[in-house]
Write a protein that holds these residues in place. Structure first.
Motif, PDB file in Angstrom:
ATOM      1  N   GLN A  33       0.832  -1.218   0.000  1.00 22.30           N
ATOM      2  CA  GLN A  33       0.000   0.000   0.000  1.00 22.30           C
ATOM      3  C   GLN A  33       0.863   1.262   0.000  1.00 22.30           C
ATOM      4  OE1 GLN A  33      -3.226   0.143  -0.087  1.00 22.30           O
ATOM      5  NE2 GLN A  33      -4.012  -1.809   0.645  1.00 22.30           N
ATOM      6  N   GLY A  34       0.537   2.177  -0.867  1.00 21.06           N
ATOM      7  CA  GLY A  34       1.180   3.487  -0.849  1.00 21.06           C
ATOM      8  C   GLY A  34       2.651   3.508  -1.221  1.00 21.06           C
ATOM      9  N   GLU A  35       3.192   2.393  -1.629  1.00 25.14           N
ATOM     10  CA  GLU A  35       4.617   2.381  -1.999  1.00 25.14           C
ATOM     11  C   GLU A  35       4.848   3.056  -3.338  1.00 25.14           C
ATOM     12  OE1 GLU A  35       7.589  -0.917  -0.752  1.00 25.14           O
ATOM     13  OE2 GLU A  35       5.724  -1.910  -1.313  1.00 25.14           O
ATOM     14  N   LYS A  36       5.944   3.803  -3.410  1.00 18.76           N
ATOM     15  CA  LYS A  36       6.302   4.456  -4.662  1.00 18.76           C
ATOM     16  C   LYS A  36       7.667   3.923  -5.079  1.00 18.76           C
ATOM     17  CE  LYS A  36       3.775   8.528  -3.099  1.00 18.76           C
ATOM     18  NZ  LYS A  36       2.602   8.597  -3.924  1.00 18.76           N
ATOM     19  N   VAL A  37       7.642   3.129  -6.134  1.00 18.67           N
ATOM     20  CA  VAL A  37       8.821   2.364  -6.493  1.00 18.67           C
ATOM     21  C   VAL A  37       9.309   2.721  -7.886  1.00 18.67           C
ATOM     22  CG1 VAL A  37       9.617   0.023  -6.994  1.00 18.67           C
ATOM     23  CG2 VAL A  37       8.143   0.425  -5.028  1.00 18.67           C
ATOM     24  N   GLY A  38      10.621   2.845  -8.014  1.00 18.27           N
ATOM     25  CA  GLY A  38      11.215   3.082  -9.329  1.00 18.27           C
ATOM     26  C   GLY A  38      11.823   1.800  -9.860  1.00 18.27           C
ATOM     27  N   LEU A  39      11.854   1.679 -11.175  1.00 18.54           N
ATOM     28  CA  LEU A  39      12.392   0.472 -11.804  1.00 18.54           C
ATOM     29  C   LEU A  39      13.383   0.897 -12.879  1.00 18.54           C
ATOM     30  CD1 LEU A  39      11.984  -2.596 -11.759  1.00 18.54           C
ATOM     31  CD2 LEU A  39      10.161  -2.295 -13.418  1.00 18.54           C
ATOM     32  N   MET A  40      14.623   0.431 -12.718  1.00 23.17           N
ATOM     33  CA  MET A  40      15.632   0.783 -13.711  1.00 23.17           C
ATOM     34  C   MET A  40      16.169  -0.481 -14.347  1.00 23.17           C
ATOM     35  SD  MET A  40      17.828   3.727 -11.842  1.00 23.17           S
ATOM     36  CE  MET A  40      19.174   3.253 -12.868  1.00 23.17           C
ATOM     37  N   GLY A  41      16.828  -0.313 -15.457  1.00 28.81           N
ATOM     38  CA  GLY A  41      17.430  -1.472 -16.089  1.00 28.81           C
ATOM     39  C   GLY A  41      17.792  -1.130 -17.512  1.00 28.81           C
ATOM     40  N   ILE A 184       2.668  16.063 -10.021  1.00 35.62           N
ATOM     41  CA  ILE A 184       1.400  15.329 -10.053  1.00 35.62           C
ATOM     42  C   ILE A 184       1.561  13.985  -9.345  1.00 35.62           C
ATOM     43  CG2 ILE A 184      -0.232  14.118 -11.557  1.00 35.62           C
ATOM     44  CD1 ILE A 184       0.324  16.393 -13.626  1.00 35.62           C
ATOM     45  N   LEU A 185       2.641  13.277  -9.660  1.00 35.81           N
ATOM     46  CA  LEU A 185       2.844  11.945  -9.073  1.00 35.81           C
ATOM     47  C   LEU A 185       3.020  12.031  -7.564  1.00 35.81           C
ATOM     48  CD1 LEU A 185       5.189  10.149 -11.637  1.00 35.81           C
ATOM     49  CD2 LEU A 185       2.740   9.871 -11.286  1.00 35.81           C
ATOM     50  N   LYS A 186       3.795  13.042  -7.136  1.00 39.40           N
ATOM     51  CA  LYS A 186       4.027  13.162  -5.698  1.00 39.40           C
ATOM     52  C   LYS A 186       2.731  13.476  -4.953  1.00 39.40           C
ATOM     53  CE  LYS A 186       7.788  15.870  -5.520  1.00 39.40           C
ATOM     54  NZ  LYS A 186       9.043  16.464  -5.038  1.00 39.40           N
ATOM     55  N   GLY A 187       1.813  14.144  -5.640  1.00 40.46           N
ATOM     56  CA  GLY A 187       0.557  14.514  -5.001  1.00 40.46           C
ATOM     57  C   GLY A 187      -0.467  13.389  -4.946  1.00 40.46           C
ATOM     58  N   LEU A 188      -0.194  12.288  -5.655  1.00 43.72           N
ATOM     59  CA  LEU A 188      -1.173  11.202  -5.714  1.00 43.72           C
ATOM     60  C   LEU A 188      -1.108  10.345  -4.456  1.00 43.72           C
ATOM     61  CD1 LEU A 188      -0.648   9.908  -9.365  1.00 43.72           C
ATOM     62  CD2 LEU A 188      -2.591  11.207  -8.511  1.00 43.72           C
ATOM     63  N   LYS A 189      -2.278   9.922  -4.004  1.00 40.62           N
ATOM     64  CA  LYS A 189      -2.285   9.020  -2.849  1.00 40.62           C
ATOM     65  C   LYS A 189      -2.388   7.585  -3.351  1.00 40.62           C
ATOM     66  CE  LYS A 189      -4.215  12.349   0.348  1.00 40.62           C
ATOM     67  NZ  LYS A 189      -4.380  13.421  -0.677  1.00 40.62           N
ATOM     68  N   LEU A 190      -1.571   7.273  -4.303  1.00 38.84           N
ATOM     69  CA  LEU A 190      -1.626   5.946  -4.918  1.00 38.84           C
ATOM     70  C   LEU A 190      -0.265   5.287  -4.803  1.00 38.84           C
ATOM     71  CD1 LEU A 190      -3.217   6.649  -8.396  1.00 38.84           C
ATOM     72  CD2 LEU A 190      -4.248   5.410  -6.516  1.00 38.84           C
ATOM     73  N   ALA A 191      -0.287   3.953  -4.838  1.00 37.70           N
ATOM     74  CA  ALA A 191       0.981   3.256  -4.983  1.00 37.70           C
ATOM     75  C   ALA A 191       1.320   3.268  -6.463  1.00 37.70           C
ATOM     76  CB  ALA A 191       0.829   1.826  -4.486  1.00 37.70           C
ATOM     77  N   TYR A 192       2.585   3.442  -6.775  1.00 39.31           N
ATOM     78  CA  TYR A 192       2.941   3.318  -8.192  1.00 39.31           C
ATOM     79  C   TYR A 192       4.332   2.748  -8.401  1.00 39.31           C
ATOM     80  CZ  TYR A 192       4.963   8.057  -7.515  1.00 39.31           C
ATOM     81  OH  TYR A 192       5.650   9.136  -7.073  1.00 39.31           O
ATOM     82  N   VAL A 193       4.497   2.211  -9.605  1.00 43.18           N
ATOM     83  CA  VAL A 193       5.797   1.714 -10.032  1.00 43.18           C
ATOM     84  C   VAL A 193       6.106   2.463 -11.298  1.00 43.18           C
ATOM     85  CG1 VAL A 193       7.135  -0.304 -10.708  1.00 43.18           C
ATOM     86  CG2 VAL A 193       5.103  -0.581  -9.281  1.00 43.18           C
ATOM     87  N   PHE A 194       7.308   3.019 -11.410  1.00 38.09           N
ATOM     88  CA  PHE A 194       7.588   3.547 -12.741  1.00 38.09           C
ATOM     89  C   PHE A 194       8.973   3.272 -13.245  1.00 38.09           C
ATOM     90  CE2 PHE A 194       8.465   7.553 -10.488  1.00 38.09           C
ATOM     91  CZ  PHE A 194       9.700   7.860 -11.045  1.00 38.09           C
ATOM     92  N   ILE A 195       9.000   3.163 -14.563  1.00 39.43           N
ATOM     93  CA  ILE A 195      10.234   2.874 -15.266  1.00 39.43           C
ATOM     94  C   ILE A 195      10.806   4.193 -15.748  1.00 39.43           C
ATOM     95  CG2 ILE A 195      11.194   1.822 -17.337  1.00 39.43           C
ATOM     96  CD1 ILE A 195       8.836  -0.153 -17.266  1.00 39.43           C
ATOM     97  N   SER A 196      12.095   4.386 -15.532  1.00 46.77           N
ATOM     98  CA  SER A 196      12.710   5.581 -16.075  1.00 46.77           C
ATOM     99  C   SER A 196      14.206   5.378 -16.171  1.00 46.77           C
ATOM    100  CB  SER A 196      12.399   6.783 -15.195  1.00 46.77           C
ATOM    101  OG  SER A 196      13.065   7.915 -15.681  1.00 46.77           O
TER     102      SER A 196
END
Lengths: 255, 253
Positions: A33-41, A184-196
């Motif tokens: 819940q509520g985790e904000k995760v980055g994915l690299m590779g 926008i992303l920081k303001g969201l109360k959502l968990a998200y994963v993003f690739i960058s």
């Protein structure tokens, strides 16, 4: 975290494209819940593949996928997943197919069974929240790259997902739009994963970063904030470093 | 090509209900395609021209479109005069042109130009999207409308991809010649476009599935019929009926 409260839980996933090499080799991943995760590779390491597996667009050859504590295997299980997990595609042109912005943003809510009026209302609210009021009747394929990306994000958010998967949301965008998306992303109360591939962006918008290497995930634990020699957009025009102005050999100050 | 320049306007024609536009376009095309008498064709020309005047469309833009269409008609002139039997006018080697052949080619040319003029006036003053919606309202099968719409939407993207590929050729010094190398390069280009379009369609499909697509599209706005639309459609139908009368009765000899 308690296993039952995980939003996404992948165990020992193996996947290879038909006739190709094995992309994922026993990958495990979980998101709470509520985790904000980055994915690299590196390119071709299977980041997008991982997202498509979560959405059920691809099926793993081996392994278990649990979303909101429920195992998902069949297409009908994934129909439910797609109501709660939003995926932002790499290329907005893949995502925006409706003629007008309003129509595209309302498309998801309509598919969720909302009435036309409700869907329009949700679409308008979502656009407003992203600072896109007034875009309703714009033609989607004539928007600029940055606008397309923001509208794509709106189409996903309009479905009121519990988790967001963002596939390179800032690639190819200018500094201003990138910052806008971070906000926008920081303001969201959502968990998200993003690739960058953008390290600065990652550090700003995530709590932890995973690296995808050789078909498995590794937590990048040794994250040490440090500064680099860097260049600002538009050269000297916007340079106002108040503390280190004297410390720039070779560059004259504009007065 | 994809700017829909003629849709920007505020005339009576622009506001005309797209559903009626499609109906009139269909009826007019049918009647004209069956007309062979000059008086009927002349009435058809008047009909087309009055539509264009009503839409206040720029003459130059219309001419450019006519030239493009007549490029195709040129091929008719290469074949028809020589392939219809009748009274000989002149010979080119083994080929003989006939009076009937020339007459037939002229008739087809005039006829197609009149139809194109009317279609420019009626259809290009509506956005492709509104045409699609009007087609749905007119009970055209949904799958056909979707094909129509997606083709239009992604032509734009495919055109951009084509431009990227040709630029990639240009910056590496490619110049088309009559050679195997040129043919091969163009074959690669077309092949690449096909593959890319296929991949694109696959990604679009996936994106739609992610948003819960179940094979149904929804309309957000509905067309509203006004008394002006009814008046205009009645007038136009009368016009088409007049053309039909001129063709199939002997009011004018």
């Amino acid at each position: 975290m308690d296993e039952n409260h995980l939003l996404i839980n992948l165990k020992d996933i193996h996947f290879s494209y038909p006739g190709g090499r094995e992309v994922l080799k026993g990958l495990s991943f979980s998101l709470g819940q509520g985790e904000k995760v980055g994915l690299m590779g590196p390119n071709g390491s299977g980041k997008t593949t991982l997202f498509h597996l979560i959405m059920g667009l691809l099926k793993p050859q081996h392994g278990k996928i649990e979303i909101f504590g429920q195992p998902v295997e069949e297409e009908k299980d994934f129909v439910e997943v797609r109501r709660k997990v939003g995926l932002l595609f790499q290329d907005p042109d893949d995502q925006l197919f409706s003629p007008t912005v309003l129509e595209d943003v309302a498309f998801g809510p309509l598919n969720q069974g909302k009435s036309v009026e409700e869907a329009k209302e949700i679409a308008r609210e979502t656009l407003k929240a992203l600072g896109l009021s007034g875009f309703e009747q714009r033609v989607t394929y004539r928007l600029s790259g940055g606008e397309k990306r923001l509208v794509s994000l709106a189409t996903v958010l309009a479905m009121q997902p519990k988790v967001l998967l963002l596939d390179e949301p800032t690639t190819g965008l200018d500094q201003e739009t990138t910052e806008r998306i971070i906000e926008i992303l920081k303001g969201l109360k959502l968990a998200y994963v993003f690739i960058s591939h953008n390290m600065d962006f990652m550090l700003q918008a995530t709590d932890k970063i995973y690296g995808l290497l050789e078909g498995r995930l590794a937590l990048e634990e040794e994250m040490v904030p440090h500064t680099h020699v860097h260049v600002h957009g538009y050269g000297r025009l916007s340079h106002t470093h108040t503390t280190s102005d004297d410390f720039r050999p070779g560059i004259e100050r504009d007065k | 090509m994809f700017n829909e320049v003629f849709t920007e306007g505020d005339s009576l024609l622009h506001k005309f209900d797209p559903r009626f536009k499609i109906v009139i376009a269909a009826v007019f095309t049918l009647v004209l395609a069956l007309s062979s008498r000059w008086c009927a064709l002349f009435a058809g020309l008047l009909f087309s021209l009055s539509i264009l005047v009503m839409g206040k469309l720029p003459v130059k833009g219309i001419c450019i479109r006519l030239v493009m269409v007549n490029g195709l008609i040129l091929f008719l002139w290469l074949l028809l005069p020589f392939s219809v039997r009748g009274e000989a006018i002149f010979s080119l080697g083994p080929l003989t042109a006939t009076r009937e052949g020339v007459r037939y080619a002229t008739l087809l040319t005039v006829r197609s130009n009149i139809i194109i003029l009317a279609l420019i006036g009626l259809l290009s003053t509506t956005t492709v999207f509104n045409l699609g919606r009007a087609m749905v309202d007119l009970k055209v099968p949904r799958k056909m409308v979707q094909l129509f719409f997606f083709t239009y939407r992604y032509l734009h993207v495919i055109q951009l991809e084509y431009e990227r590929l040709t630029n990639a050729l240009k910056i590496r010094g490619f110049q088309p010649k009559t050679s195997m190398h040129t043919y091969k390069t163009y074959a690669y280009l077309v092949g690449m476009l096909l593959v890319k379009s296929y991949d694109r369609s696959e990604r679009v499909r996936k994106a739609m599935i992610c948003r819960g697509f179940k094979g149904r599209f929804y309309n957000l706005t509905e067309f509203h019929l006004g008394y002006r639309d009814l008046l205009l459609v009645s007038l136009m139908l009368l016009g088409v009926a007049a053309i039909g009368l001129l063709q199939w009765t002997r009011i004018i000899y």
